[in-house]
Design a protein around this motif. Structure first.
Motif, PDB file in Angstrom:
ATOM      1  N   MET A  69     -77.334  18.357  73.917  1.00 17.69           N
ATOM      2  CA  MET A  69     -77.948  19.587  74.427  1.00 17.69           C
ATOM      3  C   MET A  69     -78.474  19.447  75.845  1.00 17.69           C
ATOM      4  O   MET A  69     -78.658  20.416  76.560  1.00 17.69           O
ATOM      5  CB  MET A  69     -79.094  20.026  73.522  1.00 17.69           C
ATOM      6  CG  MET A  69     -78.625  20.680  72.250  1.00 17.69           C
ATOM      7  SD  MET A  69     -80.034  21.121  71.227  1.00 17.69           S
ATOM      8  CE  MET A  69     -79.176  21.931  69.872  1.00 17.69           C
ATOM      9  N   HIS A  76     -85.454  19.224  63.133  1.00 17.28           N
ATOM     10  CA  HIS A  76     -85.710  18.258  64.200  1.00 17.28           C
ATOM     11  C   HIS A  76     -87.178  17.817  64.168  1.00 17.28           C
ATOM     12  O   HIS A  76     -87.494  16.637  64.317  1.00 17.28           O
ATOM     13  CB  HIS A  76     -85.343  18.895  65.550  1.00 17.28           C
ATOM     14  CG  HIS A  76     -85.327  17.920  66.683  1.00 17.28           C
ATOM     15  ND1 HIS A  76     -85.210  18.304  67.986  1.00 17.28           N
ATOM     16  CD2 HIS A  76     -85.435  16.560  66.713  1.00 17.28           C
ATOM     17  CE1 HIS A  76     -85.237  17.230  68.760  1.00 17.28           C
ATOM     18  NE2 HIS A  76     -85.378  16.171  68.019  1.00 17.28           N
ATOM     19  N   GLU A 108     -77.680  17.401  69.033  1.00 18.39           N
ATOM     20  CA  GLU A 108     -78.884  17.545  69.877  1.00 18.39           C
ATOM     21  C   GLU A 108     -78.789  16.639  71.110  1.00 18.39           C
ATOM     22  O   GLU A 108     -79.243  17.033  72.194  1.00 18.39           O
ATOM     23  CB  GLU A 108     -80.139  17.205  69.067  1.00 18.39           C
ATOM     24  CG  GLU A 108     -80.530  18.337  68.121  1.00 18.39           C
ATOM     25  CD  GLU A 108     -81.483  17.896  67.029  1.00 18.39           C
ATOM     26  OE1 GLU A 108     -82.008  18.766  66.333  1.00 18.39           O
ATOM     27  OE2 GLU A 108     -81.684  16.676  66.834  1.00 18.39           O
ATOM     28  N   GLU A 140     -81.295  32.839  68.788  1.00 15.88           N
ATOM     29  CA  GLU A 140     -80.140  32.298  68.052  1.00 15.88           C
ATOM     30  C   GLU A 140     -79.409  33.384  67.276  1.00 15.88           C
ATOM     31  O   GLU A 140     -78.195  33.391  67.198  1.00 15.88           O
ATOM     32  CB  GLU A 140     -80.670  31.201  67.111  1.00 15.88           C
ATOM     33  CG  GLU A 140     -79.634  30.369  66.431  1.00 15.88           C
ATOM     34  CD  GLU A 140     -78.721  29.602  67.399  1.00 15.88           C
ATOM     35  OE1 GLU A 140     -77.518  29.617  67.129  1.00 15.88           O
ATOM     36  OE2 GLU A 140     -79.196  29.030  68.402  1.00 15.88           O
ATOM     37  N   TRP A 153     -86.878  20.711  74.164  1.00 16.11           N
ATOM     38  CA  TRP A 153     -85.573  20.028  74.243  1.00 16.11           C
ATOM     39  C   TRP A 153     -84.426  21.034  74.323  1.00 16.11           C
ATOM     40  O   TRP A 153     -83.417  20.808  74.989  1.00 16.11           O
ATOM     41  CB  TRP A 153     -85.401  19.122  73.028  1.00 16.11           C
ATOM     42  CG  TRP A 153     -84.121  18.337  73.053  1.00 16.11           C
ATOM     43  CD1 TRP A 153     -83.002  18.556  72.300  1.00 16.11           C
ATOM     44  CD2 TRP A 153     -83.818  17.201  73.880  1.00 16.11           C
ATOM     45  NE1 TRP A 153     -82.025  17.638  72.603  1.00 16.11           N
ATOM     46  CE2 TRP A 153     -82.505  16.789  73.580  1.00 16.11           C
ATOM     47  CE3 TRP A 153     -84.533  16.491  74.863  1.00 16.11           C
ATOM     48  CZ2 TRP A 153     -81.886  15.711  74.213  1.00 16.11           C
ATOM     49  CZ3 TRP A 153     -83.911  15.416  75.488  1.00 16.11           C
ATOM     50  CH2 TRP A 153     -82.607  15.052  75.158  1.00 16.11           C
ATOM     51  N   ARG A 154     -84.591  22.166  73.642  1.00 16.02           N
ATOM     52  CA  ARG A 154     -83.516  23.155  73.559  1.00 16.02           C
ATOM     53  C   ARG A 154     -83.441  24.122  74.752  1.00 16.02           C
ATOM     54  O   ARG A 154     -82.517  24.923  74.827  1.00 16.02           O
ATOM     55  CB  ARG A 154     -83.671  23.962  72.254  1.00 16.02           C
ATOM     56  CG  ARG A 154     -83.153  23.180  71.056  1.00 16.02           C
ATOM     57  CD  ARG A 154     -83.712  23.674  69.750  1.00 16.02           C
ATOM     58  NE  ARG A 154     -83.073  22.966  68.640  1.00 16.02           N
ATOM     59  CZ  ARG A 154     -83.335  21.687  68.310  1.00 16.02           C
ATOM     60  NH1 ARG A 154     -84.211  20.988  69.013  1.00 16.02           N
ATOM     61  NH2 ARG A 154     -82.705  21.108  67.296  1.00 16.02           N
ATOM     62  N   PRO A 211     -84.230  23.447  64.839  1.00 13.91           N
ATOM     63  CA  PRO A 211     -85.486  22.903  65.387  1.00 13.91           C
ATOM     64  C   PRO A 211     -86.506  22.492  64.325  1.00 13.91           C
ATOM     65  O   PRO A 211     -87.265  21.543  64.538  1.00 13.91           O
ATOM     66  CB  PRO A 211     -86.018  24.045  66.255  1.00 13.91           C
ATOM     67  CG  PRO A 211     -85.286  25.268  65.851  1.00 13.91           C
ATOM     68  CD  PRO A 211     -83.978  24.828  65.283  1.00 13.91           C
ATOM     69  N   THR A 257     -78.668  21.042  64.199  1.00 14.75           N
ATOM     70  CA  THR A 257     -79.094  21.815  65.374  1.00 14.75           C
ATOM     71  C   THR A 257     -80.412  22.554  65.143  1.00 14.75           C
ATOM     72  O   THR A 257     -80.902  23.233  66.041  1.00 14.75           O
ATOM     73  CB  THR A 257     -78.036  22.888  65.741  1.00 14.75           C
ATOM     74  OG1 THR A 257     -77.845  23.724  64.603  1.00 14.75           O
ATOM     75  CG2 THR A 257     -76.723  22.268  66.165  1.00 14.75           C
ATOM     76  N   HIS A 299     -80.209  24.241  76.723  1.00 14.36           N
ATOM     77  CA  HIS A 299     -79.150  24.734  75.836  1.00 14.36           C
ATOM     78  C   HIS A 299     -79.120  26.269  75.822  1.00 14.36           C
ATOM     79  O   HIS A 299     -78.060  26.890  75.735  1.00 14.36           O
ATOM     80  CB  HIS A 299     -79.390  24.164  74.437  1.00 14.36           C
ATOM     81  CG  HIS A 299     -78.476  24.699  73.384  1.00 14.36           C
ATOM     82  ND1 HIS A 299     -77.144  24.357  73.341  1.00 14.36           N
ATOM     83  CD2 HIS A 299     -78.681  25.555  72.364  1.00 14.36           C
ATOM     84  CE1 HIS A 299     -76.573  24.978  72.330  1.00 14.36           C
ATOM     85  NE2 HIS A 299     -77.472  25.723  71.717  1.00 14.36           N
ATOM     86  N   TYR A 300     -80.316  26.865  75.937  1.00 11.83           N
ATOM     87  CA  TYR A 300     -80.402  28.336  75.961  1.00 11.83           C
ATOM     88  C   TYR A 300     -80.489  28.880  77.394  1.00 11.83           C
ATOM     89  O   TYR A 300     -80.848  30.033  77.595  1.00 11.83           O
ATOM     90  CB  TYR A 300     -81.619  28.801  75.143  1.00 11.83           C
ATOM     91  CG  TYR A 300     -81.437  28.559  73.669  1.00 11.83           C
ATOM     92  CD1 TYR A 300     -80.479  29.267  72.944  1.00 11.83           C
ATOM     93  CD2 TYR A 300     -82.183  27.609  73.001  1.00 11.83           C
ATOM     94  CE1 TYR A 300     -80.275  29.026  71.593  1.00 11.83           C
ATOM     95  CE2 TYR A 300     -81.996  27.362  71.644  1.00 11.83           C
ATOM     96  CZ  TYR A 300     -81.035  28.079  70.958  1.00 11.83           C
ATOM     97  OH  TYR A 300     -80.834  27.834  69.619  1.00 11.83           O
TER      98      TYR A 300
END
Ligand SMILES: N[C@@H](CCC(=O)N[C@@H](CS)C(=O)NCC(=O)O)C(=O)O
Length: 201
Positions: free
Chosen positions: A198, A13, A195, A108, A157-158, A10, A8, A161-162
């Motif tokens: 997500m 990633h 991911e 996070e 990309w995240r 970044p 998970t 998710h947030y």
């Protein structure tokens, strides 16, 4: 070669994107932040992921790793050739790490919901402040995918998710840019199982 990576994370990633874009075959060892394996703790004094092991060479810090990969596996090149543009790309990466990645980390780690919401708003506003730069070329200031795009993509990309939404009108150039990057085979191949969940493509 082995990459210690968290599914998970970044920064991990970012390194996985560069590996996938270059089609580099590598063992990816999935680790859980906070519960890193003994061999990784021995190799990396900062106890962080990503960590790359290439025979006797041990590298940590995602930027050091992706720049090494780009030099060791020059095709396709992910940095421009002329020194001024290279310096501008390095500066862009520095700023994204310092501003965007730091905010992701704060979100996070923040236990207080109200405070986390504040960080999310700052991240959204900070990303939107750069919108003009995303209008210039299909990729970030470039016709070709680069290390800067590999740095930006994990953050964009995240966002769902947030629960961070970019506005449809003023954020449109960034949304368009993101869908171009996310449609790349390299990007899709870079995603861990977590991911992938997500967001929808
Ligand atoms: N600047 C570093 C930051 C890496 C980083 O902070 N990684 C976190 C990912 S969660 C980590 O490994 N923390 C150690 C831990 O949680 O055990 C990079 O770019 O690689």
């Amino acid at each position: 070669m082995t990459l210690f990576s968290a599914p998970t994370d970044p920064w991990s990633h970012r390194a996985r994107i560069v590996l996938a874009e270059k089609g580099i075959g590598i063992d990816i060892v999935n680790v859980e932040p906070g519960r890193l394996p003994e061999d990784l703790l021995d190799l990396n004094p900062y106890h962080s992921v990503p960590t790359l092991v290439d025979r006797d060479l041990v590298l940590y810090d995602s930027r050091v790793i992706i720049e090494y990969l780009d030099e060791r596996f020059p095709h396709p090149p992910l940095m421009p050739v002329d020194p001024v543009t290279r310096a501008q790309f390095r500066l862009a990466m520095y700023r994204i790490e310092r501003d965007w990645y730091r905010l992701l980390q704060q979100i996070e780690r923040e236990p207080d919901k109200k405070q986390a919401l504040k960080h999310k708003k700052v991240l959204r506003d900070t990303i939107l402040q750069s919108v003009e730069l995303f209008k210039v070329k299909p990729y970030f200031l470039s016709d070709e995918f680069s290390l800067v795009d590999a740095t930006i993509a994990p953050v964009l990309w995240r966002l769902p998710h947030y629960e961070i939404d970019l506005p449809r009108d003023s954020g449109q150039p960034i949304v368009k840019y993101a869908s171009l990057v996310f449609s790349r085979h390299g990007f899709r191949d870079s995603l861990s199982d977590v991911e992938q969940e997500m967001r929808a493509f």
